[in-house]
Write an enzyme that holds these catalytic residues in place. Structure first.
Site, PDB file in Angstrom:
ATOM      1  N   HIS A 146      20.879  44.723  82.856  1.00 24.47           N
ATOM      2  CA  HIS A 146      22.102  45.039  83.570  1.00 24.47           C
ATOM      3  C   HIS A 146      22.762  46.206  82.846  1.00 24.47           C
ATOM      4  O   HIS A 146      22.211  46.752  81.888  1.00 24.47           O
ATOM      5  CB  HIS A 146      22.995  43.792  83.608  1.00 24.47           C
ATOM      6  CG  HIS A 146      24.164  43.893  84.539  1.00 24.47           C
ATOM      7  ND1 HIS A 146      24.070  44.434  85.806  1.00 24.47           N
ATOM      8  CD2 HIS A 146      25.471  43.511  84.390  1.00 24.47           C
ATOM      9  CE1 HIS A 146      25.245  44.377  86.388  1.00 24.47           C
ATOM     10  NE2 HIS A 146      26.120  43.833  85.554  1.00 24.47           N
ATOM     11  N   HIS A 180      27.625  37.192  81.256  1.00 26.63           N
ATOM     12  CA  HIS A 180      28.038  38.472  80.678  1.00 26.63           C
ATOM     13  C   HIS A 180      29.543  38.633  80.861  1.00 26.63           C
ATOM     14  O   HIS A 180      30.205  37.802  81.488  1.00 26.63           O
ATOM     15  CB  HIS A 180      27.255  39.632  81.286  1.00 26.63           C
ATOM     16  CG  HIS A 180      27.482  39.864  82.743  1.00 26.63           C
ATOM     17  ND1 HIS A 180      27.156  38.936  83.721  1.00 26.63           N
ATOM     18  CD2 HIS A 180      28.000  40.925  83.432  1.00 26.63           C
ATOM     19  CE1 HIS A 180      27.453  39.417  84.913  1.00 26.63           C
ATOM     20  NE2 HIS A 180      27.983  40.618  84.759  1.00 26.63           N
ATOM     21  N   ASP A 188      34.329  39.741  86.958  1.00 30.92           N
ATOM     22  CA  ASP A 188      34.060  38.808  88.049  1.00 30.92           C
ATOM     23  C   ASP A 188      33.296  37.566  87.589  1.00 30.92           C
ATOM     24  O   ASP A 188      33.046  36.654  88.371  1.00 30.92           O
ATOM     25  CB  ASP A 188      33.320  39.505  89.208  1.00 30.92           C
ATOM     26  CG  ASP A 188      32.003  40.132  88.794  1.00 30.92           C
ATOM     27  OD1 ASP A 188      31.935  40.726  87.704  1.00 30.92           O
ATOM     28  OD2 ASP A 188      31.036  40.045  89.575  1.00 30.92           O
ATOM     29  N   HIS A 189      32.957  37.537  86.307  1.00 26.85           N
ATOM     30  CA  HIS A 189      32.260  36.376  85.747  1.00 26.85           C
ATOM     31  C   HIS A 189      33.093  35.630  84.700  1.00 26.85           C
ATOM     32  O   HIS A 189      32.708  34.535  84.293  1.00 26.85           O
ATOM     33  CB  HIS A 189      30.931  36.807  85.125  1.00 26.85           C
ATOM     34  CG  HIS A 189      29.951  37.324  86.131  1.00 26.85           C
ATOM     35  ND1 HIS A 189      28.856  36.599  86.569  1.00 26.85           N
ATOM     36  CD2 HIS A 189      29.902  38.498  86.810  1.00 26.85           C
ATOM     37  CE1 HIS A 189      28.188  37.292  87.462  1.00 26.85           C
ATOM     38  NE2 HIS A 189      28.808  38.462  87.629  1.00 26.85           N
ATOM     39  N   HIS A 241      31.548  40.910  82.351  1.00 25.50           N
ATOM     40  CA  HIS A 241      32.226  41.573  83.465  1.00 25.50           C
ATOM     41  C   HIS A 241      33.269  40.617  84.052  1.00 25.50           C
ATOM     42  O   HIS A 241      33.067  39.397  84.099  1.00 25.50           O
ATOM     43  CB  HIS A 241      31.226  41.999  84.547  1.00 25.50           C
ATOM     44  CG  HIS A 241      30.601  43.332  84.271  1.00 25.50           C
ATOM     45  ND1 HIS A 241      29.389  43.717  84.799  1.00 25.50           N
ATOM     46  CD2 HIS A 241      31.023  44.385  83.518  1.00 25.50           C
ATOM     47  CE1 HIS A 241      29.094  44.952  84.387  1.00 25.50           C
ATOM     48  NE2 HIS A 241      30.073  45.377  83.617  1.00 25.50           N
ATOM     49  N   ASP A 250      23.664  38.866  86.411  1.00 27.45           N
ATOM     50  CA  ASP A 250      23.422  40.136  87.103  1.00 27.45           C
ATOM     51  C   ASP A 250      22.229  40.832  86.465  1.00 27.45           C
ATOM     52  O   ASP A 250      22.147  40.956  85.240  1.00 27.45           O
ATOM     53  CB  ASP A 250      24.659  41.031  87.009  1.00 27.45           C
ATOM     54  CG  ASP A 250      25.834  40.470  87.798  1.00 27.45           C
ATOM     55  OD1 ASP A 250      25.713  39.376  88.355  1.00 27.45           O
ATOM     56  OD2 ASP A 250      26.881  41.148  87.845  1.00 27.45           O
ATOM     57  N   HIS A 261      25.474  35.875  94.531  1.00 28.28           N
ATOM     58  CA  HIS A 261      26.094  37.157  94.168  1.00 28.28           C
ATOM     59  C   HIS A 261      25.902  38.170  95.299  1.00 28.28           C
ATOM     60  O   HIS A 261      25.340  39.255  95.120  1.00 28.28           O
ATOM     61  CB  HIS A 261      25.489  37.671  92.855  1.00 28.28           C
ATOM     62  CG  HIS A 261      26.373  38.617  92.095  1.00 28.28           C
ATOM     63  ND1 HIS A 261      26.286  39.984  92.229  1.00 28.28           N
ATOM     64  CD2 HIS A 261      27.350  38.403  91.178  1.00 28.28           C
ATOM     65  CE1 HIS A 261      27.170  40.571  91.423  1.00 28.28           C
ATOM     66  NE2 HIS A 261      27.832  39.619  90.778  1.00 28.28           N
TER      67      HIS A 261
END
Length: 312
Positions: free
Chosen positions: A140, A63, A67-68, A65, A211, A269
């Site tokens: 999510h 996805h 942090d990914h 976000h 996530d 995670h």
């Protein structure tokens, strides 16, 4: 096959855990590696491993976000400097291609290789004679996919002594039998491949989930998997927060593995709220539900060997 974790934290980097990135090493199977997510500083983490960026054949983004994905532009650029020439396939949700293309364009980054973009939809997103990869939407706060990687059955090994006893000479005829072809000997006798080869071996199945809160799609993707990689941003004591943020607890991850009849679970995670001395408790809570539970740390490596998961 090996799994190596480059970033196992949640949300933002900490002193102990970088942001999300995981490498599936398929060096024996196809001479390449696949990268799942590419959080900030992923290329820095790679410097501490034996991974060669030019060997990365595919990148699967769960996805969008930060942090990914925030490490992706830097990694793509460095792959050029490090001799990458082969086409790289980038899988991810709608918007990923636009974000990557804009970033590379604005920064005037020139790549020495082509990128093939695949906008992920639910269902089969890749298949060849070795592997099939399926994707499914998880639950999510933004669209987020989980991936199921299935290795197709491997040809059974050639039973050399059995073939020799039937009069098969050394040379190309043995190769044909190994590849599933029946042969005819000089004296006219026919030798069937199935008579001199062991039964096909079952390939491995891995579920790598992005996530997600506890949900049915996670169970479907993990059904009967040899390894499930599942987020554990929260613990049982903070379960009331998990679902509202679109995340799972360690115990919920264990329930997914248990209910899907998986063989092994790797918790990933992990929130920075959990300090090193908290990790054993996270593990023990999950093991009460699903005994074959491991917790990933940055640079952890797991090997799938003879049907067993080994932490290197």
């Amino acid at each position: 096959m090996q799994l190596q974790f480059l970033g196992t934290g949640a949300g933002m980097p900490s002193k102990d855990r970088n942001t999300s990135a995981l490498v599936l090493k398929l060096l024996e199977e196809r001479g390449t590696v696949w990268l799942f997510d590419c959080g900030e500083a992923t290329q820095h983490q790679i410097l501490h491993t034996s991974i060669r960026p030019r060997k990365v054949e595919k990148i699967f983004i769960t996805h969008l976000h930060g942090d990914h994905i925030f490490g992706l532009p830097g990694f793509l650029s460095s792959r050029s400097f490090l001799g990458g020439e082969d086409t790289l396939t980038l899988y991810g949700p709608k918007g990923l291609q636009e974000w990557v293309a804009t970033t590379l364009n604005v920064s005037k980054t020139h790549l020495t290789y082509a990128i093939e973009y695949v906008e992920v939809q639910e269902g089969v997103i890749f298949e060849d004679d070795q592997f099939i990869v399926r994707a499914q939407l998880l639950e999510h706060v933004i669209p987020c996919f989980g991936y199921r990687i299935e290795q197709k059955a491997l040809k059974g090994e050639l039973l050399i002594e059995k073939a020799r006893n039937l009069g098969v000479p050394k040379g190309p005829l043995l190769g044909k039998l190994k590849n599933g072809e029946d042969i005819t000997l000089e004296d006219g006798r026919k030798v069937l491949s199935q008579a001199v080869t062991a039964p096909p071996k079952k390939g491995f199945t891995i579920s790598i989930l992005g996530d997600t809160k506890y949900c049915e799609p996670a169970k479907i993707l993990s059904e009967g998997a040899d390894i499930v990689v599942h987020e554990a941003t929260f613990d049982h004591a903070t379960e009331h927060l998990a679902a509202s943020y679109g995340h799972s607890t360690n115990v919920e991850a264990a329930k997914i593995a248990n209910e899907s009849k998986a063989k092994n679970l790797i918790l990933n995670h992990i929130s920075s709220r959990f300090l090193p001395h908290d990790i054993e408790a996270l593990s023990e809570q999950a093991k009460e539900v699903f005994p074959n539970t491991f917790i990933a740390h940055d640079f952890s490596q797991f090997e799938w060997k003879n049907g067993t998961l080994i932490e290197a």
